[in-house]
Design a protein around this motif. Structure first.
Motif, PDB file in Angstrom:
ATOM      1  N   PRO A  31       0.915  -1.260   0.038  1.00  0.00           N
ATOM      2  CA  PRO A  31       0.134   0.119  -0.180  1.00  0.00           C
ATOM      3  C   PRO A  31       0.807   1.335   0.044  1.00  0.00           C
ATOM      4  N   TRP A  32       2.100   1.146   0.154  1.00  0.00           N
ATOM      5  CA  TRP A  32       3.100   2.240   0.286  1.00  0.00           C
ATOM      6  C   TRP A  32       3.916   2.475  -1.307  1.00  0.00           C
ATOM      7  N   GLY A  33       3.406   1.633  -2.483  1.00  0.00           N
ATOM      8  CA  GLY A  33       3.912   1.640  -3.542  1.00  0.00           C
ATOM      9  C   GLY A  33       4.814   0.477  -3.641  1.00  0.00           C
ATOM     10  N   ASP A  34       5.691   0.694  -4.808  1.00  0.00           N
ATOM     11  CA  ASP A  34       6.532  -0.612  -5.240  1.00  0.00           C
ATOM     12  C   ASP A  34       7.692  -0.429  -4.624  1.00  0.00           C
ATOM     13  N   PRO A  35       8.196  -1.748  -3.934  1.00  0.00           N
ATOM     14  CA  PRO A  35       9.350  -1.793  -3.444  1.00  0.00           C
ATOM     15  C   PRO A  35      10.602  -1.383  -4.599  1.00  0.00           C
ATOM     16  N   SER A  36      11.899  -1.469  -4.075  1.00  0.00           N
ATOM     17  CA  SER A  36      13.064  -1.285  -4.856  1.00  0.00           C
ATOM     18  C   SER A  36      13.200  -2.102  -6.244  1.00  0.00           C
ATOM     19  N   ASP A  37      12.752  -3.404  -5.912  1.00  0.00           N
ATOM     20  CA  ASP A  37      12.758  -4.378  -7.067  1.00  0.00           C
ATOM     21  C   ASP A  37      12.057  -5.598  -6.832  1.00  0.00           C
ATOM     22  N   GLN A  38      11.735  -6.859  -7.445  1.00  0.00           N
ATOM     23  CA  GLN A  38      11.287  -7.658  -7.013  1.00  0.00           C
ATOM     24  C   GLN A  38      12.169  -8.299  -5.802  1.00  0.00           C
ATOM     25  N   VAL A  39      11.897  -9.214  -5.308  1.00  0.00           N
ATOM     26  CA  VAL A  39      12.514  -9.944  -3.964  1.00  0.00           C
ATOM     27  C   VAL A  39      12.811 -11.234  -4.155  1.00  0.00           C
ATOM     28  N   LEU A  40      14.074 -11.716  -4.145  1.00  0.00           N
ATOM     29  CA  LEU A  40      14.588 -12.956  -4.327  1.00  0.00           C
ATOM     30  C   LEU A  40      14.452 -13.845  -2.960  1.00  0.00           C
ATOM     31  N   ARG A  69       9.414   2.746   3.031  1.00  0.00           N
ATOM     32  CA  ARG A  69       8.333   1.964   3.548  1.00  0.00           C
ATOM     33  C   ARG A  69       7.790   0.839   2.643  1.00  0.00           C
ATOM     34  N   ALA A  70       7.771   1.147   1.449  1.00  0.00           N
ATOM     35  CA  ALA A  70       7.445  -0.216   0.662  1.00  0.00           C
ATOM     36  C   ALA A  70       8.365  -1.542   0.908  1.00  0.00           C
ATOM     37  N   ASN A  71       9.742  -0.977   0.768  1.00  0.00           N
ATOM     38  CA  ASN A  71      10.680  -2.283   1.034  1.00  0.00           C
ATOM     39  C   ASN A  71      10.238  -2.842   2.483  1.00  0.00           C
ATOM     40  N   ILE A  72      10.163  -2.202   3.480  1.00  0.00           N
ATOM     41  CA  ILE A  72      10.292  -3.025   4.871  1.00  0.00           C
ATOM     42  C   ILE A  72       8.739  -3.414   4.681  1.00  0.00           C
ATOM     43  N   ASP A  73       7.790  -3.061   4.129  1.00  0.00           N
ATOM     44  CA  ASP A  73       6.237  -3.736   4.222  1.00  0.00           C
ATOM     45  C   ASP A  73       6.378  -4.873   3.383  1.00  0.00           C
ATOM     46  N   ALA A 279      -5.990   0.405   7.368  1.00  0.00           N
ATOM     47  CA  ALA A 279      -5.935  -0.699   6.197  1.00  0.00           C
ATOM     48  C   ALA A 279      -4.553  -0.804   5.639  1.00  0.00           C
ATOM     49  N   LYS A 280      -4.167   0.086   5.462  1.00  0.00           N
ATOM     50  CA  LYS A 280      -2.483   0.226   5.086  1.00  0.00           C
ATOM     51  C   LYS A 280      -1.690  -0.456   5.972  1.00  0.00           C
ATOM     52  N   LEU A 281      -1.828  -0.345   7.180  1.00  0.00           N
ATOM     53  CA  LEU A 281      -1.008  -0.651   8.200  1.00  0.00           C
ATOM     54  C   LEU A 281      -1.429  -2.168   8.676  1.00  0.00           C
ATOM     55  N   ALA A 282      -1.981  -2.873   7.626  1.00  0.00           N
ATOM     56  CA  ALA A 282      -2.375  -4.267   8.031  1.00  0.00           C
ATOM     57  C   ALA A 282      -1.158  -5.189   8.319  1.00  0.00           C
ATOM     58  N   THR A 283      -0.151  -5.143   7.468  1.00  0.00           N
ATOM     59  CA  THR A 283       0.904  -5.817   7.368  1.00  0.00           C
ATOM     60  C   THR A 283       1.880  -5.661   8.568  1.00  0.00           C
ATOM     61  N   VAL A 284       2.137  -4.312   8.701  1.00  0.00           N
ATOM     62  CA  VAL A 284       3.284  -3.865   9.642  1.00  0.00           C
ATOM     63  C   VAL A 284       2.684  -3.796  11.202  1.00  0.00           C
ATOM     64  N   ALA A 285       1.165  -3.333  11.382  1.00  0.00           N
ATOM     65  CA  ALA A 285       0.731  -3.156  12.595  1.00  0.00           C
ATOM     66  C   ALA A 285      -0.484  -4.008  12.853  1.00  0.00           C
ATOM     67  N   GLY A 286      -0.842  -5.259  12.064  1.00  0.00           N
ATOM     68  CA  GLY A 286      -1.878  -5.866  12.277  1.00  0.00           C
ATOM     69  C   GLY A 286      -1.912  -6.416  13.644  1.00  0.00           C
ATOM     70  N   ARG A 287      -0.842  -6.836  14.232  1.00  0.00           N
ATOM     71  CA  ARG A 287      -0.826  -7.650  15.156  1.00  0.00           C
ATOM     72  C   ARG A 287      -1.434  -6.686  16.533  1.00  0.00           C
ATOM     73  N   VAL A 288      -1.183  -5.358  16.244  1.00  0.00           N
ATOM     74  CA  VAL A 288      -1.815  -4.552  17.599  1.00  0.00           C
ATOM     75  C   VAL A 288      -2.954  -3.701  16.917  1.00  0.00           C
ATOM     76  N   LEU A 289      -3.264  -4.038  15.841  1.00  0.00           N
ATOM     77  CA  LEU A 289      -4.649  -3.069  15.209  1.00  0.00           C
ATOM     78  C   LEU A 289      -5.627  -4.022  15.010  1.00  0.00           C
ATOM     79  N   GLY A 290      -5.383  -5.155  14.996  1.00  0.00           N
ATOM     80  CA  GLY A 290      -6.577  -6.274  14.831  1.00  0.00           C
ATOM     81  C   GLY A 290      -6.695  -6.472  13.505  1.00  0.00           C
TER      82      GLY A 290
END
Length: 290
Positions: A31-40, A69-73, A279-290
């Motif tokens: 939800p923060w855009g595309d990361p720097s590249d594909q992930v291996l 933000r996209a990279n970490i997400d 909704a955008k925070l679902a991946t990084v903070a879903g544990r505490v936001l439910g």
């Protein structure tokens, strides 16, 4: 303890990881855009691993333009629990010579770029960065790096500057003589901050390529000389990652509370939270936001 999955963010000179079993480049949308590249993705020494080239294959992204933000997400979406950040850096210390590795443990953030937090108006949170590095992961990374024969320094303060230009002579002396920084780079912030917000165990392996511009016998930063050091550093970094993957197989403890960083961090009342941001925070903070 949750299953360990190692994420590696490769910096200048490190654009791939050799020896991965079941290797595959995967596209991750965030939800923060595309990361720097594909992930291996694949397995290394029995440990699941996800590798993201920070600047993209072919080095297409400037430090100031990276989608932090996209990279970490993206890494957290893939189930990553531990992140080793690999990056080139300049040194402010004679003993931290080109070719050496530094496992930094503190940061000074001089960047002015945006996107420094996942939490904005509509869902405010404040995480602690008193100890921004996972000490246990850093210790394992130092052990892995020493196995390559490279000289390793445990501990050091990383000055994160706004690039892409290198620092002036006056700035170099200020950072070294008055601020107590040990190394300087352009990419570990806001990366480390975002990793903490995402409750990831994060360690930074800084590979020294030069003495910045303060050293009287080395002069200003020379990109040609840096490229030569990067070639050797890249091979040692890949060997370090392979060794670290083996060390992580048995799991790693954490005294920093990385995986619980959001337990008491969110201040916005539930009824006042912006549903779109939640909704955008679902991946990084879903544990505490439910």
């Amino acid at each position: 303890m949750a299953a360990v999955k190692l994420g590696v963010i490769g910096g200048s000179g490190v654009y791939d990881i050799e020896g991965l079993e079941e290797a595959s480049w995967v596209t991750v949308s965030t939800p923060w855009g595309d990361p720097s590249d594909q992930v291996l993705t694949g397995r290394l020494g029995g440990t699941p691993l996800a590798f993201l080239p920070r600047h993209g294959r072919g080095h297409v992204h400037s430090p100031s333009d990276l989608p932090y933000r996209a990279n970490i997400d993206a890494l957290k979406q893939l189930g990553v629990t531990h992140v080793l950040s690999v990056s080139a850096c300049g040194s402010f210390r004679e003993e931290m010579a080109p070719g050496d590795f530094v496992l930094v443990d503190q940061f000074i953030d001089r960047t002015i770029r945006g996107g420094k937090s996942f939490f904005t108006a509509g869902c405010v949170a404040h995480v602690s960065l008193a100890h921004p590095i996972c000490a246990e992961l850093a210790a394992l990374a130092a052990r892995a790096a020493r196995g390559t024969g490279v000289r390793v320094h445990e501990g050091g303060t990383y000055l994160a500057m706004e690039g892409p230009q290198f620092s002036s002579l006056a700035e170099s002396h200020m950072y070294r003589d008055h601020w107590g920084a040990d190394v300087i780079g352009m990419t570990n912030m806001p990366e480390a901050k975002l990793a903490r917000e995402a409750e990831l165990h994060y360690a930074s392996l800084a590979m020294v390529t030069d003495y910045d511009s303060w050293h009287p016998d080395h002069g200003e930063v020379d990109v040609t000389a840096i490229r030569k050091v990067l070639a050797a550093n890249g091979a040692n970094a890949r060997a370090t990652v392979a060794a670290l993957a083996g060390l992580l197989e048995a799991g790693a403890g954490c005294s920093t509370g990385c995986a619980e960083a959001l337990d008491y961090a969110i201040l916005t009342a539930p009824e006042k939270r912006d549903p779109a941001l939640v909704a955008k925070l679902a991946t990084v903070a879903g544990r505490v936001l439910g």
